[in-house]
Design a protein around this motif. Sequence first.
Motif, PDB file in Angstrom:
ATOM      1  N   ALA A 191      -8.097  -3.751   1.127  1.00 65.60           N
ATOM      2  CA  ALA A 191      -8.353  -4.159  -0.262  1.00 65.60           C
ATOM      3  C   ALA A 191      -7.062  -4.574  -0.963  1.00 65.60           C
ATOM      4  O   ALA A 191      -7.006  -5.631  -1.623  1.00 65.60           O
ATOM      5  N   ILE A 192      -6.028  -3.766  -0.848  1.00 66.14           N
ATOM      6  CA  ILE A 192      -4.781  -4.065  -1.535  1.00 66.14           C
ATOM      7  C   ILE A 192      -4.131  -5.324  -0.969  1.00 66.14           C
ATOM      8  O   ILE A 192      -3.461  -6.079  -1.680  1.00 66.14           O
ATOM      9  N   GLN A 193      -4.354  -5.610   0.306  1.00 65.61           N
ATOM     10  CA  GLN A 193      -3.831  -6.838   0.904  1.00 65.61           C
ATOM     11  C   GLN A 193      -4.675  -8.070   0.565  1.00 65.61           C
ATOM     12  O   GLN A 193      -4.332  -9.185   0.937  1.00 65.61           O
ATOM     13  N   GLY A 194      -5.774  -7.861  -0.170  1.00 65.41           N
ATOM     14  CA  GLY A 194      -6.576  -8.978  -0.650  1.00 65.41           C
ATOM     15  C   GLY A 194      -7.743  -9.354   0.225  1.00 65.41           C
ATOM     16  O   GLY A 194      -8.393 -10.380  -0.016  1.00 65.41           O
ATOM     17  N   HIS A 195      -8.062  -8.515   1.241  1.00 64.99           N
ATOM     18  CA  HIS A 195      -9.145  -8.843   2.168  1.00 64.99           C
ATOM     19  C   HIS A 195     -10.489  -8.254   1.741  1.00 64.99           C
ATOM     20  O   HIS A 195     -11.510  -8.575   2.353  1.00 64.99           O
ATOM     21  N   ARG A 196     -10.482  -7.373   0.760  1.00 65.19           N
ATOM     22  CA  ARG A 196     -11.723  -6.747   0.279  1.00 65.19           C
ATOM     23  C   ARG A 196     -11.711  -6.813  -1.249  1.00 65.19           C
ATOM     24  O   ARG A 196     -11.177  -5.929  -1.913  1.00 65.19           O
ATOM     25  N   SER A 197     -12.265  -7.863  -1.820  1.00 69.04           N
ATOM     26  CA  SER A 197     -12.168  -8.058  -3.276  1.00 69.04           C
ATOM     27  C   SER A 197     -13.489  -8.428  -3.939  1.00 69.04           C
ATOM     28  O   SER A 197     -13.511  -8.865  -5.086  1.00 69.04           O
ATOM     29  N   SER A 198     -14.612  -8.251  -3.226  1.00 72.64           N
ATOM     30  CA  SER A 198     -15.915  -8.578  -3.798  1.00 72.64           C
ATOM     31  C   SER A 198     -16.346  -7.506  -4.799  1.00 72.64           C
ATOM     32  O   SER A 198     -15.725  -6.437  -4.904  1.00 72.64           O
ATOM     33  N   ASP A 199     -17.432  -7.778  -5.508  1.00 77.44           N
ATOM     34  CA  ASP A 199     -17.974  -6.776  -6.428  1.00 77.44           C
ATOM     35  C   ASP A 199     -18.375  -5.511  -5.674  1.00 77.44           C
ATOM     36  O   ASP A 199     -18.202  -4.396  -6.167  1.00 77.44           O
ATOM     37  N   ILE A 256       0.811  -1.213   0.000  1.00 77.20           N
ATOM     38  CA  ILE A 256       0.000   0.000   0.000  1.00 77.20           C
ATOM     39  C   ILE A 256       0.849   1.270   0.000  1.00 77.20           C
ATOM     40  O   ILE A 256       0.408   2.316  -0.468  1.00 77.20           O
ATOM     41  N   GLU A 257       2.069   1.193   0.491  1.00 74.93           N
ATOM     42  CA  GLU A 257       2.913   2.381   0.580  1.00 74.93           C
ATOM     43  C   GLU A 257       3.688   2.657  -0.708  1.00 74.93           C
ATOM     44  O   GLU A 257       4.551   3.534  -0.727  1.00 74.93           O
ATOM     45  N   THR A 258       3.397   1.925  -1.772  1.00 74.31           N
ATOM     46  CA  THR A 258       4.076   2.173  -3.044  1.00 74.31           C
ATOM     47  C   THR A 258       3.899   3.638  -3.452  1.00 74.31           C
ATOM     48  O   THR A 258       2.781   4.149  -3.490  1.00 74.31           O
ATOM     49  N   SER A 259       4.983   4.305  -3.759  1.00 75.19           N
ATOM     50  CA  SER A 259       4.936   5.739  -4.081  1.00 75.19           C
ATOM     51  C   SER A 259       4.665   5.957  -5.571  1.00 75.19           C
ATOM     52  O   SER A 259       4.852   5.051  -6.403  1.00 75.19           O
ATOM     53  N   GLU A 260       4.238   7.164  -5.906  1.00 68.55           N
ATOM     54  CA  GLU A 260       4.046   7.522  -7.306  1.00 68.55           C
ATOM     55  C   GLU A 260       5.370   7.406  -8.063  1.00 68.55           C
ATOM     56  O   GLU A 260       5.401   6.974  -9.220  1.00 68.55           O
ATOM     57  N   LYS A 320      -2.787  -4.438  -7.346  1.00 70.07           N
ATOM     58  CA  LYS A 320      -1.792  -3.616  -8.035  1.00 70.07           C
ATOM     59  C   LYS A 320      -1.940  -2.157  -7.609  1.00 70.07           C
ATOM     60  O   LYS A 320      -3.031  -1.589  -7.654  1.00 70.07           O
ATOM     61  N   MET A 321      -0.827  -1.572  -7.244  1.00 65.11           N
ATOM     62  CA  MET A 321      -0.820  -0.170  -6.843  1.00 65.11           C
ATOM     63  C   MET A 321      -0.586   0.708  -8.066  1.00 65.11           C
ATOM     64  O   MET A 321       0.535   1.095  -8.391  1.00 65.11           O
ATOM     65  N   THR A 322      -1.685   0.996  -8.768  1.00 63.91           N
ATOM     66  CA  THR A 322      -1.619   1.885  -9.919  1.00 63.91           C
ATOM     67  C   THR A 322      -1.920   3.309  -9.467  1.00 63.91           C
ATOM     68  O   THR A 322      -2.361   3.543  -8.331  1.00 63.91           O
ATOM     69  N   LEU A 323      -1.698   4.270 -10.364  1.00 63.20           N
ATOM     70  CA  LEU A 323      -1.781   5.661  -9.939  1.00 63.20           C
ATOM     71  C   LEU A 323      -3.161   6.065  -9.412  1.00 63.20           C
ATOM     72  O   LEU A 323      -3.233   6.815  -8.421  1.00 63.20           O
ATOM     73  N   PRO A 324      -4.276   5.643 -10.004  1.00 61.27           N
ATOM     74  CA  PRO A 324      -5.567   6.024  -9.414  1.00 61.27           C
ATOM     75  C   PRO A 324      -5.694   5.620  -7.942  1.00 61.27           C
ATOM     76  O   PRO A 324      -6.252   6.371  -7.133  1.00 61.27           O
ATOM     77  N   VAL A 325      -5.156   4.452  -7.592  1.00 63.39           N
ATOM     78  CA  VAL A 325      -5.225   3.984  -6.203  1.00 63.39           C
ATOM     79  C   VAL A 325      -4.227   4.739  -5.332  1.00 63.39           C
ATOM     80  O   VAL A 325      -4.552   5.147  -4.203  1.00 63.39           O
ATOM     81  N   ILE A 326      -3.019   4.923  -5.830  1.00 62.21           N
ATOM     82  CA  ILE A 326      -1.995   5.649  -5.065  1.00 62.21           C
ATOM     83  C   ILE A 326      -2.509   7.033  -4.674  1.00 62.21           C
ATOM     84  O   ILE A 326      -2.374   7.474  -3.521  1.00 62.21           O
ATOM     85  N   LEU A 327      -3.139   7.727  -5.620  1.00 60.21           N
ATOM     86  CA  LEU A 327      -3.650   9.076  -5.346  1.00 60.21           C
ATOM     87  C   LEU A 327      -4.868   9.035  -4.425  1.00 60.21           C
ATOM     88  O   LEU A 327      -5.008   9.886  -3.535  1.00 60.21           O
TER      89      LEU A 327
END
Length: 338
Positions: free
Chosen positions: A272-280, A170-174, A249-256
């Motif tokens: 979510a990024i750790q895989g615990h929240r992935s439902s529709d 989650i801490e992936t930087s831009e 995946k930590m893409t820019l929309p999520v990073i921001l």
Amino acid sequence: MSADIIPLRKRATEPSLAPILALTADGMNAVNAVILDRMQSRIPLIPTLAGHLIAGGGKRMRPMLTLAGAALCDYHGTRHHKLAAAVEFIHTATLLHDDVVDGSELRRGKSTANIVFGNPATVLVGDFLFTRSFELMVEDGSLKVLKILSNASSVISEGEVDQLTAQRQIETSEERYLSIIGSKTAALFAAATRIAAVVAERSEADERALEDYGRNLGIAFQLVDDAMDYDSDAGEMGKGKGDDFREGKMTLPVILAYARGSDEERRFWQDAIQGHRSSDADLAHAISLIARHDTVSATRERARHFAQRAIDAIAGFPAGAAHAAMVEAAEFAVARRF
């Protein structure tokens, strides 16, 4: 908008790939003939599996850029046909490997090769296409071309590994994100355009200009791909909506969105990024947070910045059909919805 973001200049009409498609049509016929010939093997599964992806559509942007760059350099030979095919083989091999790594089920609106043929066969055919690409480079005979494309292949692999290690972080930087896409996507764009200047025997400055065009276009292209994962439907994208979200995946929309979010929102993104929240329902909530903070627009704004840098990189080349087509291709890259 920050001071270092350069806005893409407006045009009167919607940008299109039509000019670059027209410019490269004859050359692409020759490239496609090389691709069809060199994907053949005495092992029937190899052309069947490779053809599943190669015949599945796609813009063929990378080989088109080699051809367009050659036209911009006023090159009238044929060496670039085999090299453009080598570029496409490198790209196709990376897609086959990516789909296995990501466990993807859709690409360009159809089942991925790994779903149809299995992971082992998909990886091995990807390896086969890599070897075919290097055969084509060796046949060309230019050590400089070989160095450029082999280096790009190495950088792409590094970028893919870097993305894998950044996954669910989650801490992936831009800054790191831009470094990843600069490697895994932009490196091949850059190499594809630079080799056009090499075969045309142009100056080092012209090589660098085309390389800069390709690199900035590749970054813009990937930024828009990542934006579309959150603002387009699966039919438009040709893949499952929310694939990046579910893969962590930590893409820019999520990073921001994470950077701009409240404490509660940031907790959601962490889960979510750790895989615990992935439902529709979780995906819908993620999209709502991205919309709340307008991070898709911010991502596209950054893409426009890199597209303008691509256009500026070739400003020193003469005006004409090739220059106009490459400018419009950069504009299309950020305006597209697919």
